[in-house]
Write a protein that holds these residues in place. Structure first.
Motif, short mmCIF file in Angstrom:
data_model
loop_
_atom_site.label_atom_id
_atom_site.label_comp_id
_atom_site.label_asym_id
_atom_site.label_seq_id
_atom_site.Cartn_x
_atom_site.Cartn_y
_atom_site.Cartn_z
N TRP A 48 13.04 -11.08 3.94
CA TRP A 48 12.33 -10.23 4.74
C TRP A 48 10.82 -10.48 4.74
CZ3 TRP A 48 16.14 -8.73 1.15
CH2 TRP A 48 17.33 -7.97 1.77
N HIS A 49 10.36 -10.36 5.91
CA HIS A 49 8.90 -10.37 5.83
C HIS A 49 8.17 -9.39 6.52
CE1 HIS A 49 5.18 -12.45 8.29
NE2 HIS A 49 4.96 -12.36 6.91
N PHE A 50 7.43 -8.63 5.65
CA PHE A 50 6.81 -7.51 6.11
C PHE A 50 5.43 -7.44 6.40
CE2 PHE A 50 10.52 -6.10 3.10
CZ PHE A 50 11.13 -5.43 3.73
N VAL A 51 4.73 -6.80 7.61
CA VAL A 51 3.50 -6.94 7.81
C VAL A 51 2.97 -5.45 8.22
CG1 VAL A 51 1.96 -7.65 9.62
CG2 VAL A 51 3.60 -9.14 8.88
N THR B 290 6.42 3.47 0.68
CA THR B 290 6.99 4.10 -0.62
C THR B 290 8.38 4.10 -0.71
OG1 THR B 290 4.88 5.51 -0.48
CG2 THR B 290 6.86 6.56 -1.77
N ALA B 291 9.29 4.20 0.34
CA ALA B 291 10.59 4.22 0.29
C ALA B 291 11.19 2.86 0.16
CB ALA B 291 11.04 4.57 1.59
N LEU B 292 10.48 1.65 0.43
CA LEU B 292 10.91 0.31 -0.03
C LEU B 292 10.78 0.28 -1.67
CD1 LEU B 292 9.03 -1.80 2.80
CD2 LEU B 292 11.66 -1.62 2.36
N ARG B 293 9.80 0.87 -1.94
CA ARG B 293 9.33 0.75 -3.56
C ARG B 293 10.67 1.51 -4.37
NH1 ARG B 293 4.31 3.18 -4.71
NH2 ARG B 293 5.65 4.76 -5.18
N GLU B 294 10.90 2.90 -3.98
CA GLU B 294 11.66 3.72 -4.74
C GLU B 294 13.05 3.38 -4.44
OE1 GLU B 294 10.43 5.66 -6.84
OE2 GLU B 294 8.56 4.84 -6.36
N ALA B 295 13.66 3.20 -3.22
CA ALA B 295 14.85 3.28 -2.87
C ALA B 295 15.18 1.68 -2.67
CB ALA B 295 15.15 4.06 -1.60
N GLY B 296 14.54 1.00 -1.91
CA GLY B 296 14.78 -0.26 -1.81
C GLY B 296 15.32 -0.57 -0.31
N VAL B 297 15.62 -2.01 0.03
CA VAL B 297 16.19 -2.41 1.14
C VAL B 297 17.81 -3.06 0.91
CG1 VAL B 297 14.98 -4.48 1.18
CG2 VAL B 297 16.02 -3.67 3.22
N PRO B 298 18.83 -2.64 1.58
CA PRO B 298 20.12 -3.04 1.31
C PRO B 298 20.08 -4.43 1.47
CG PRO B 298 19.96 -1.88 3.21
CD PRO B 298 18.77 -1.67 2.73
N LYS B 299 20.74 -5.25 0.68
CA LYS B 299 21.02 -6.58 0.85
C LYS B 299 22.24 -6.87 1.66
CE LYS B 299 23.02 -9.02 -2.22
NZ LYS B 299 23.64 -9.98 -3.30
N LYS C 96 0.74 -1.25 -0.02
CA LYS C 96 -0.05 0.06 0.23
C LYS C 96 0.98 1.30 0.06
CE LYS C 96 -3.86 -2.20 2.69
NZ LYS C 96 -4.61 -2.10 3.81
N GLU C 97 0.60 2.30 -0.78
CA GLU C 97 1.27 3.35 -0.72
C GLU C 97 1.27 4.19 0.36
OE1 GLU C 97 3.38 6.28 -3.00
OE2 GLU C 97 2.40 4.37 -3.66
N ASN C 98 2.67 4.70 0.86
CA ASN C 98 2.72 5.45 1.94
C ASN C 98 2.50 4.89 3.34
OD1 ASN C 98 4.45 7.67 3.03
ND2 ASN C 98 2.58 8.99 2.78
N THR C 99 2.59 3.58 3.35
CA THR C 99 2.05 2.80 4.48
C THR C 99 3.26 2.14 5.15
OG1 THR C 99 -0.14 2.45 3.62
CG2 THR C 99 0.59 1.08 5.34
N MET C 100 3.27 2.21 6.64
CA MET C 100 4.12 1.64 7.61
C MET C 100 4.06 0.02 7.73
SD MET C 100 6.09 4.24 7.94
CE MET C 100 7.41 3.67 9.04
N TYR C 101 5.22 -0.60 7.35
CA TYR C 101 5.20 -2.02 7.67
C TYR C 101 6.39 -2.53 8.43
CZ TYR C 101 2.11 -2.62 3.32
OH TYR C 101 0.88 -2.69 2.70
N GLY D 76 12.02 -6.54 13.60
CA GLY D 76 11.12 -5.47 14.25
C GLY D 76 11.13 -4.06 13.69
N LYS D 77 11.93 -4.00 12.70
CA LYS D 77 12.24 -2.52 12.31
C LYS D 77 10.99 -2.24 11.43
CE LYS D 77 15.65 0.31 9.91
NZ LYS D 77 16.92 0.43 9.25
N LEU D 78 10.58 -0.92 11.57
CA LEU D 78 9.33 -0.34 10.53
C LEU D 78 10.06 0.42 9.60
CD1 LEU D 78 7.43 1.49 13.50
CD2 LEU D 78 6.62 -0.18 11.72
N TYR D 79 9.35 0.11 8.30
CA TYR D 79 9.74 0.61 7.02
C TYR D 79 8.46 1.38 6.43
CZ TYR D 79 13.61 -2.57 7.14
OH TYR D 79 14.94 -3.25 7.38
N ASN D 80 8.79 2.57 5.46
CA ASN D 80 7.84 3.09 4.89
C ASN D 80 7.58 2.54 3.32
OD1 ASN D 80 6.92 5.29 2.36
ND2 ASN D 80 6.05 5.86 4.30
#
Length: 727
Positions: A721-724, A700-709, A683-688, A694-698
Motif C-alpha cells: 500500500w502506498h499512502f499519500v 488514526t484508524a489505520l494506526r488503531e485498527a489497521g488495514v486488512p491483508k 500524521k494524527e487524524n489525517t486523510m491519506y 484511490g481509496k481514502l483512509y483516516n
C-alpha cells in the motif's frame, strides 16, 4: 551547549535533543556514572547510595568509611584493580607485571566538533553539529592514562565513545582488555537484545532478560562474524516498538569484539562493548598510545522503532561517506548465480545485453575473471585478468558493456590467497600459518597477513592495476572465511596481530576510496559476515546475506533493521527455486523483499519467461518510484516474521506526507483468517489516499485498527500500500 561542566557539582552533562547523559567526578577522583535517559536537568548524584556491604572492599583513600566501595558504585570506565569485582572495561598488565589500574580524574576539555580517530572509521560531524568532551584519567602509581572521548550529536540523539590508552610509564605495558563503552545502571530490569546467526542466516533477533552473572556475545573469528553482530540493545522489560526505554551500542569496528551484560549482587546492570579478549594483548612501549575504535550509543524513551531511526539517521548521514551515501544506488545484475565460474566473455555480454533491455543499470562480474580461477581451489592472490577466458582485455569488455548503456562492476577478495597461486608460492610467509603446524583451510583458502604493510601494499597495487584498465564504477569486496592460525612473521607480539590486521584492512580501503572517489564499494563476507558500522565508513552498502531466499530474508532483514539503515542493505531478486533453500516463491514477492534494500538481480536473465521479464520491468519502475523513500524514510517494523503470519514493514517520509507499507505472507492455511496491518508514523487524524486503489483512509484508524491483508491463493504472496496525504 550540548556538553556542560558544573565546577561546583563536578558533573559533566551531555544533552541531546531528547536525552541526557551525566557523570560526576567524586571526592576521591573516580568518574562515576549518574544518568542516561530522557532529557533532564540538574545534578542527579542523589542516585548514588552508600552502605556498608559485606565483602565489598573500600579504597584506602576512604579511611574508615566502610560505605564507600567501587564494588557497588556505577562507573564510566571500570578497571581491574580498584576493588570492583564486576567485569571490567579495562585490564592492563603493567611494567612490573602486575594487573592493576586505578584511574582517577586529572583534567578535561570541551570543544566544538566531533573527534576523529587516526586510521579508524568514526562518525563525523562539523563544528555546528557536534561537541566533544575529553576526560583524562590517570593511574597515579604507573602514570598510565585513559583518555575518554565523548562526542554528542544533539539532533540525532547520538553519543559516541572511545578511549585512548597512553603509556606514560617508563616501561613496557600490555593492554589485555579494552571496552570503550560502559553503561552502569543502578536500577531497572532490562532485556539483552542481540543478533545471532550463521552463514546464510544472519542477524536473528534474540531477546532475553538480563539476570545475575554475565551474558556475553562476541566473535573470535577476526571479523565481526555471521554468528554475532557487534551491536546490541538493552531494553526495559516492557519496552515495545512504540513505547518504553531502550539503549543501543554499535561498535564501529570490523574485527573481533565482545559485549557483556549482567546484573551484580545488588541488581545493578552493567553493559560493555569492546574488543574480544581472546588473542588480544596489545603491547605499548614507554610513550606509545593505543586508540580504541568508537561505540555509537543512543537512547529512546519511545520504544525500539525510534531507537532504530536514531541509528539509521546517524549511520546514513554521518558514517557513510562519498558520492553514494545519499544517492539512489544503481540497479545491478550480479553474474554469480547466473553462471558461477562457468562463463566466457561472450556469455557475459549476452547476459549484459539482456540486462540492458530490461532496464537494469549496472552489470557486475563476480568471481572467476582472474589468474587460473576456474574453481575455489586456485588463483586467489593472483590479481591479473584472464584475457584468454574473457576473449579480450578487461578494458575492451568494459567498453562493450558501457556501450550497452550499463555501468560496470567487479568482484574482488583481496584479503585471501590459495595455496595454488603464484603469490603463495613466492611468499608463503605472507599467509597466516603457525610455524610447525598445518593450517586450517576454509573454502580452500588462507588469510593474508594484512598486519604487514608490504602485504597490503602489494595487493593494493595489484588491484589498482586492474581497476585502471577501464571504467569500473562498482566493487564487490568479499571475505570468504574466518581467520584462524594467527601468526605474523614480523610482529613483536602476536597479541597485536588481529587488531593490526583490521588497521591494514582499513588502510587499504581508505586508499581505495581516496583514489577512486566515484566507485561504489559494496562490502561482503560470505554475505553478512562483516556487516558492521566500521565497514559502512568505507562501503556504504553491504551484501546482507548469501541467502537470497525472500522468506528467509524477511527474518534476516528484520534483525538487520534494528541497527542498520535500509540504504546499506544489499538485497537482490534471485531465481526460483532458490539456490540456497530450493523454495519456490513468486517473482513479485522476491521483488518486494529486495525493494527494502539497495535492490538488484542475481539470476540468469536468459532463462526467464516473457512474463517474468515483464515483471522485472515493473519492479524496476517501482524501485525508481520508491527508492528515495526507502533510502531516506523512517523505518517501522510492523510485525515480527519470526513469530507472525507475515512479515510487514513500512517506510515513512520525514514530513509524514507519504508512506509505503509492504507485506509478505509466511503462513498459509485452509479457510484463512484475515490479518490486519496497523500503519504507523502518519500524521494524527489525517486523510491519506492509497495510490493504487484511490481509496481514502483516516490515519488514526489505520494506526488503531489497521488495514486488512487480502486473502489470496498461493503461498508467500506479497502486498503493498502506498499512502499519500490528501491535500
Amino acid at each position: 551547549m550540548s556538553i556542560v561542566y558544573d565546577e561546583t557539582q563536578k558533573t559533566f552533562t551531555l544533552h541531546t535533543k531528547n536525552t541526557t547523559y551525566q557523570m560526576q567526578v567524586d571526592k576521591y577522583g573516580f568518574l562515576l556514572h549518574l544518568y542516561y535517559g530522557k532529557h533532564a536537568e540538574g545534578c542527579m548524584d542523589y542516585l548514588l547510595t552508600y552502605y556498608d556491604r559485606g565483602f565489598s572492599g573500600n579504597p584506602y583513600d576512604a579511611g574508615n568509611d566502610k560505605t564507600y566501595s567501587m564494588d557497588s558504585l556505577p562507573q564510566e570506565f571500570p578497571s581491574l584493580g580498584t576493588g570492583d569485582y564486576r567485569t571490567p572495561a579495562c585490564i592492563i598488565k603493567n611494567t612490573d607485571r602486575t594487573y592493576c589500574s586505578d584511574f582517577r580524574y586529572e583534567s578535561h576539555s570541551i570543544r566544538d566538533g566531533k573527534y576523529a580517530l587516526e586510521g579508524l572509521p568514526a562518525v563525523y560531524a562539523d563544528d555546528s553539529e557536534a561537541q566533544t568532551l575529553e576526560v583524562v584519567l590517570e593511574d597515579r602509581v604507573t602514570g598510565v592514562q585513559a583518555v575518554l572521548l565523548y562526542s554528542v550529536l544533539p539532533e540525532y540523539d547520538i553519543i559516541t565513545r572511545s578511549v585512548r590508552i597512553v603509556n606514560a610509564s617508563s616501561g613496557h605495558i600490555s593492554v589485555k582488555k579494552l571496552a570503550p563503552a560502559c553503561l552502569d545502571m543502578v536500577g531497572g530490569q532490562y532485556d539483552f537484545i542481540t543478533f545471532y546467526g550463521r552463514h546464510a542466516m544472519e542477524r536473528n533477533m534474540q531477546r532475553m532478560p538480563i539476570g545475575h552473572g554475565v551474558q556475553k556475545i562476541g566473535s573470535l573469528r577476526g571479523s565481526s562474524s555471521h554468528q554475532y553482530n557487534p551491536a546490541v540493545i538493552m531494553a526495559e522489560h516492557e519496552a515495545t516498538e512504540d513505547a518504553g526505554g531502550c539503549y543501543a551500542m554499535a561498535f564501529v569496528y570490523s574485527g573481533g569484539f565482545q559485549s557483556e551484560a549482567g546484573q551484580d549482587q545488588y541488581y545493578q546492570t552493567r553493559l560493555l562493548m569492546g574488543f574480544s579478549e581472546e588473542q588480544f594483548a596489545y603491547p605499548l612501549s614507554a610513550g606509545e598510545e593505543f586508540q580504541s575504535p568508537e561505540v555509537i550509543m543512543s537512547y529512546s524513551s519511545e520504544g525500539l522503532a525510534r531507537l532504530s531511526q536514531n541509528l539509521h539517521r546517524c549511520m546514513r548521514t554521518h558514517l557513510c561517506r562519498g558520492k553514494y551515501k545519499e544517492v539512489v544506488r544503481p540497479i545491478l545484475l550480479n553474474s554469480w548465480e547466473a553462471s558461477y565460474f562457468d562463463f566466457t566473455g561472450k556469455s557475459l555480454l549476452k547476459l549484459a545485453s539482456e540486462a540492458a533491455k530490461l532496464g537494469i543499470e549496472m552489470f557486475v562480474l563476480d568471481d572467476g575473471w582472474f589468474g587460473k580461477r576456474d574453481s575455489e581451489l586456485r588463483g586467489l592472490g593472483d590479481w591479473k585478468v584472464n584475457e584468454e577466458k574473457l576473449g579480450c582485455t578487461l578494458g575492451e569488455l568494459i567498453g562493450k558493456i558501457n556501450d550497452m548503456g550499463l555501468k560496470f562492476g567487479i568482484w574482488i577478495e583481496p584479503e585471501m590467497v590459495n595455496e595454488d597461486s603464484d603469490l603463495y608460492r613466492e611468499h608463503p610467509d605472507w599467509a597466516f600459518v603457525i610455524p610447525g603446524r598445518r593450517p586450517n583451510r576454509s573454502r580452500h583458502q588462507l588469510v593474508l597477513d594484512f598486519s604487514r604493510k608490504e602485504v597490503v601494499d602489494h595487493i593494493y597495487n595489484q588491484i589498482c592495476s586492474v581497476l585502471d584498465q577501464g571504467n569500473v564504477e562498482y566493487i564487490k569486496w568479499d571475505m570468504n572465511r574466518s581467520i584462524a592460525d594467527v601468526y605474523s612473521a614480523t610482529a613483536d607480539s602476536q597479541g597485536r596481530v588481529l587488531h593490526d590486521y583490521v588497521l591494514g584492512l582499513y588502510d587499504f580501503l581508505e586508499r581505495l576510496v581516496n583514489r577512486y572517489p566515484n566507485i561504489l564499494i559494496e562490502g561482503c563476507s560470505g554475505g553478512g559476515g562483516r556487516f558492521d558500522a566500521g565497514m559502512l565508513y568505507y562501503t556504504p552498502q553491504i551484501w546482507c546475506s548469501d541467502n537470497t531466499d525472500p522468506i528467509d530474508r524477511l527474518e534476516i532483514q528484520y534483525g538487520t533493521s534494528f541497527i542498520y539503515p535500509a540504504s546499506c542493505v544489499g538485497s537482490h531478486v534471485s531465481a526460483s527455486p532458490n539456490h540456497q533453500t530450493e523454495r519456490v516463491t513468486p517473482m513479485k514477492t522476491r521483488g518486494t523483499v529486495a525493494l527494502a534494500g539497495t535492490f538488484g538481480y542475481e539470476l540468469n536473465l536468459n532463462e526467464l519467461s516473457e512474463e517474468e521479464k515483464a515483471e522485472i520491468r515493473r519492479q524496476i519502475a517501482e524501485y525508481k518510484k520508491f527508492a528515495a523513500l526507502v533510502q531516506r524514510g523512517l523505518y517501522y517494523r510492523l510485525t515480527n516474521p519470526q513469530t507472525d503470519n507475515q512479515g510487514a514493514w513500512e517506510f515513512v517520509s520525514e514530513d509524514q506526507k507519504e508512506a509505503l507499507v509492504q507485506v509478505v505472507g509466511i503462513k498459509k492455511h485452509a479457510n484463512m483468517t484475515v490479518d490486519y496491518i496497523k500503519v504507523k508514523g502518519l500524521k494524527e487524524n489525517t486523510m491519506y489516499r492509497e495510490t493504487t486503489t484511490g481509496k481514502l483512509y483516516n490515519s488514526t484508524a489505520l494506526r488503531e485498527a489497521g488495514v486488512p491483508k487480502p486473502v489470496l491463493h498461493g503461498e508467500y504472496q506479497a502486498y503493498q500500500w502506498h499512502f499519500v496525504q490528501e491535500d
